[in-house]
Write a protein that holds these residues in place. Sequence first.
Motif, PDB file in Angstrom:
ATOM      1  N   MET A   1     -28.171 -85.609  44.006  1.00 49.09           N
ATOM      2  CA  MET A   1     -27.697 -86.564  44.986  1.00 49.09           C
ATOM      3  C   MET A   1     -26.196 -86.661  44.849  1.00 49.09           C
ATOM      4  O   MET A   1     -25.641 -86.530  43.781  1.00 49.09           O
ATOM      5  CB  MET A   1     -28.364 -87.913  44.770  1.00 49.09           C
ATOM      6  N   ASN A   2     -25.534 -86.948  45.907  1.00 46.80           N
ATOM      7  CA  ASN A   2     -24.090 -87.006  45.975  1.00 46.80           C
ATOM      8  C   ASN A   2     -23.535 -88.397  45.727  1.00 46.80           C
ATOM      9  O   ASN A   2     -22.413 -88.682  46.074  1.00 46.80           O
ATOM     10  CB  ASN A   2     -23.666 -86.515  47.359  1.00 46.80           C
ATOM     11  N   ALA A   3     -24.323 -89.298  45.144  1.00 52.41           N
ATOM     12  CA  ALA A   3     -23.857 -90.650  44.842  1.00 52.41           C
ATOM     13  C   ALA A   3     -22.758 -90.573  43.796  1.00 52.41           C
ATOM     14  O   ALA A   3     -22.674 -89.597  43.053  1.00 52.41           O
ATOM     15  CB  ALA A   3     -25.018 -91.502  44.333  1.00 52.41           C
ATOM     16  N   PRO A   4     -21.899 -91.575  43.725  1.00 52.15           N
ATOM     17  CA  PRO A   4     -20.854 -91.574  42.709  1.00 52.15           C
ATOM     18  C   PRO A   4     -21.441 -91.351  41.319  1.00 52.15           C
ATOM     19  O   PRO A   4     -22.553 -91.786  41.033  1.00 52.15           O
ATOM     20  CB  PRO A   4     -20.241 -92.971  42.827  1.00 52.15           C
ATOM     21  N   ALA A   5     -20.682 -90.658  40.490  1.00 59.74           N
ATOM     22  CA  ALA A   5     -21.151 -90.351  39.136  1.00 59.74           C
ATOM     23  C   ALA A   5     -21.446 -91.629  38.373  1.00 59.74           C
ATOM     24  O   ALA A   5     -20.767 -92.644  38.536  1.00 59.74           O
ATOM     25  CB  ALA A   5     -20.096 -89.535  38.393  1.00 59.74           C
ATOM     26  N   THR A   6     -22.482 -91.567  37.542  1.00 54.29           N
ATOM     27  CA  THR A   6     -22.842 -92.713  36.722  1.00 54.29           C
ATOM     28  C   THR A   6     -21.874 -92.795  35.553  1.00 54.29           C
ATOM     29  O   THR A   6     -21.732 -91.836  34.796  1.00 54.29           O
ATOM     30  CB  THR A   6     -24.274 -92.551  36.176  1.00 54.29           C
ATOM     31  N   PRO A   7     -21.191 -93.934  35.392  1.00 50.89           N
ATOM     32  CA  PRO A   7     -20.322 -94.070  34.231  1.00 50.89           C
ATOM     33  C   PRO A   7     -21.151 -94.158  32.958  1.00 50.89           C
ATOM     34  O   PRO A   7     -22.343 -94.468  33.011  1.00 50.89           O
ATOM     35  CB  PRO A   7     -19.573 -95.382  34.500  1.00 50.89           C
ATOM     36  N   ARG A 107     -31.102 -94.895  55.873  1.00 46.53           N
ATOM     37  CA  ARG A 107     -31.270 -93.666  56.647  1.00 46.53           C
ATOM     38  C   ARG A 107     -30.887 -92.484  55.768  1.00 46.53           C
ATOM     39  O   ARG A 107     -29.741 -92.355  55.376  1.00 46.53           O
ATOM     40  CB  ARG A 107     -30.353 -93.749  57.866  1.00 46.53           C
ATOM     41  N   GLY A 108     -31.851 -91.639  55.447  1.00 48.54           N
ATOM     42  CA  GLY A 108     -31.550 -90.488  54.611  1.00 48.54           C
ATOM     43  C   GLY A 108     -32.796 -89.704  54.259  1.00 48.54           C
ATOM     44  O   GLY A 108     -33.911 -90.117  54.560  1.00 48.54           O
ATOM     45  N   GLU A 109     -32.567 -88.576  53.592  1.00 50.52           N
ATOM     46  CA  GLU A 109     -33.674 -87.730  53.135  1.00 50.52           C
ATOM     47  C   GLU A 109     -34.225 -88.210  51.798  1.00 50.52           C
ATOM     48  O   GLU A 109     -35.376 -87.955  51.467  1.00 50.52           O
ATOM     49  CB  GLU A 109     -33.224 -86.266  52.980  1.00 50.52           C
ATOM     50  N   ARG A 110     -33.365 -88.871  51.030  1.00 48.03           N
ATOM     51  CA  ARG A 110     -33.817 -89.445  49.765  1.00 48.03           C
ATOM     52  C   ARG A 110     -32.901 -90.596  49.394  1.00 48.03           C
ATOM     53  O   ARG A 110     -31.802 -90.744  49.925  1.00 48.03           O
ATOM     54  CB  ARG A 110     -33.901 -88.402  48.663  1.00 48.03           C
ATOM     55  N   PHE A 111     -33.407 -91.399  48.453  1.00 51.67           N
ATOM     56  CA  PHE A 111     -32.732 -92.625  48.063  1.00 51.67           C
ATOM     57  C   PHE A 111     -32.665 -92.687  46.543  1.00 51.67           C
ATOM     58  O   PHE A 111     -33.575 -92.225  45.859  1.00 51.67           O
ATOM     59  CB  PHE A 111     -33.488 -93.836  48.618  1.00 51.67           C
ATOM     60  N   TYR A 132     -28.501 -96.001  47.065  1.00 50.00           N
ATOM     61  CA  TYR A 132     -27.781 -95.040  47.895  1.00 50.00           C
ATOM     62  C   TYR A 132     -28.782 -94.262  48.730  1.00 50.00           C
ATOM     63  O   TYR A 132     -29.870 -93.925  48.258  1.00 50.00           O
ATOM     64  CB  TYR A 132     -26.989 -94.051  47.029  1.00 50.00           C
ATOM     65  N   ALA A 133     -28.389 -93.954  49.953  1.00 46.91           N
ATOM     66  CA  ALA A 133     -29.181 -93.101  50.831  1.00 46.91           C
ATOM     67  C   ALA A 133     -28.429 -91.784  50.982  1.00 46.91           C
ATOM     68  O   ALA A 133     -27.231 -91.794  51.294  1.00 46.91           O
ATOM     69  CB  ALA A 133     -29.357 -93.762  52.198  1.00 46.91           C
ATOM     70  N   GLU A 134     -29.111 -90.673  50.755  1.00 47.82           N
ATOM     71  CA  GLU A 134     -28.482 -89.368  50.924  1.00 47.82           C
ATOM     72  C   GLU A 134     -28.936 -88.776  52.257  1.00 47.82           C
ATOM     73  O   GLU A 134     -30.134 -88.658  52.520  1.00 47.82           O
ATOM     74  CB  GLU A 134     -28.828 -88.414  49.795  1.00 47.82           C
ATOM     75  N   ARG A 135     -27.965 -88.406  53.067  1.00 43.85           N
ATOM     76  CA  ARG A 135     -28.232 -87.806  54.377  1.00 43.85           C
ATOM     77  C   ARG A 135     -27.276 -86.649  54.570  1.00 43.85           C
ATOM     78  O   ARG A 135     -26.057 -86.830  54.489  1.00 43.85           O
ATOM     79  CB  ARG A 135     -28.031 -88.859  55.459  1.00 43.85           C
ATOM     80  N   ALA A 136     -27.819 -85.458  54.801  1.00 39.27           N
ATOM     81  CA  ALA A 136     -27.013 -84.247  54.983  1.00 39.27           C
ATOM     82  C   ALA A 136     -26.038 -84.049  53.818  1.00 39.27           C
ATOM     83  O   ALA A 136     -24.893 -83.660  54.002  1.00 39.27           O
ATOM     84  CB  ALA A 136     -26.283 -84.283  56.317  1.00 39.27           C
ATOM     85  N   GLY A 137     -26.500 -84.341  52.597  1.00 36.43           N
ATOM     86  CA  GLY A 137     -25.695 -84.124  51.401  1.00 36.43           C
ATOM     87  C   GLY A 137     -24.658 -85.192  51.108  1.00 36.43           C
ATOM     88  O   GLY A 137     -23.909 -85.081  50.149  1.00 36.43           O
ATOM     89  N   VAL A 138     -24.604 -86.233  51.921  1.00 42.05           N
ATOM     90  CA  VAL A 138     -23.629 -87.311  51.722  1.00 42.05           C
ATOM     91  C   VAL A 138     -24.375 -88.587  51.344  1.00 42.05           C
ATOM     92  O   VAL A 138     -25.303 -89.004  52.044  1.00 42.05           O
ATOM     93  CB  VAL A 138     -22.797 -87.540  53.006  1.00 42.05           C
ATOM     94  N   ALA A 139     -23.956 -89.201  50.244  1.00 46.50           N
ATOM     95  CA  ALA A 139     -24.581 -90.445  49.782  1.00 46.50           C
ATOM     96  C   ALA A 139     -23.822 -91.642  50.333  1.00 46.50           C
ATOM     97  O   ALA A 139     -22.593 -91.681  50.291  1.00 46.50           O
ATOM     98  CB  ALA A 139     -24.605 -90.488  48.263  1.00 46.50           C
ATOM     99  N   THR A 140     -24.577 -92.602  50.837  1.00 45.83           N
ATOM    100  CA  THR A 140     -24.012 -93.829  51.386  1.00 45.83           C
ATOM    101  C   THR A 140     -24.646 -95.012  50.674  1.00 45.83           C
ATOM    102  O   THR A 140     -25.871 -95.074  50.552  1.00 45.83           O
ATOM    103  CB  THR A 140     -24.312 -93.927  52.900  1.00 45.83           C
TER     104      THR A 140
END
Length: 169
Positions: A1-7, A107-111, A132-140
Amino acid sequence: MNAPATPPSPPGFQPADRDFAARVHASFARQKAMALIGARLTRIEPGRCEIELPYRADLTQQKGYLHGGIIGMVADTACGYAAYSLMPATSSLVTVEYKINIVAPGRGERFMARAEVLKPGRRLSITRGEVYAERAGVATLCAVMQQTLMMLPDTPDTSDTSDTSDTTA
């Protein structure tokens, strides 16, 4: 997933049980609600937890977004296991309260639900979670939660089968 890295885990958060990861994984495996929605525990560290959920149409609301109740469900569970990772092996816990803000549609393919302990306590722990919702490789970022949990000392983290009743007719 493209979410921000976990500190890395905050300094000073030492688990009371050195086998916390195995205990958390075993507890998560007993979570029938998480199995029902297809959630997976993907990371557990002292004071931190991540849970992944693939998109499923049967978990959506009328517009096709992941239902807010499901978003809250995975955030609640991630926060709970983040806190549980620091607790003694002989304890269990319950959610006392939480506040969730849904800041974008689910809205995304995975959460990914990502949680961390802000303040572990002898009885109450405070956690924060993000979904975070990942859609088209972008996490929101779609939701943020703050939660209070209560440790139940000397209480097994298993079902009390003596308290169940058969409600079928």
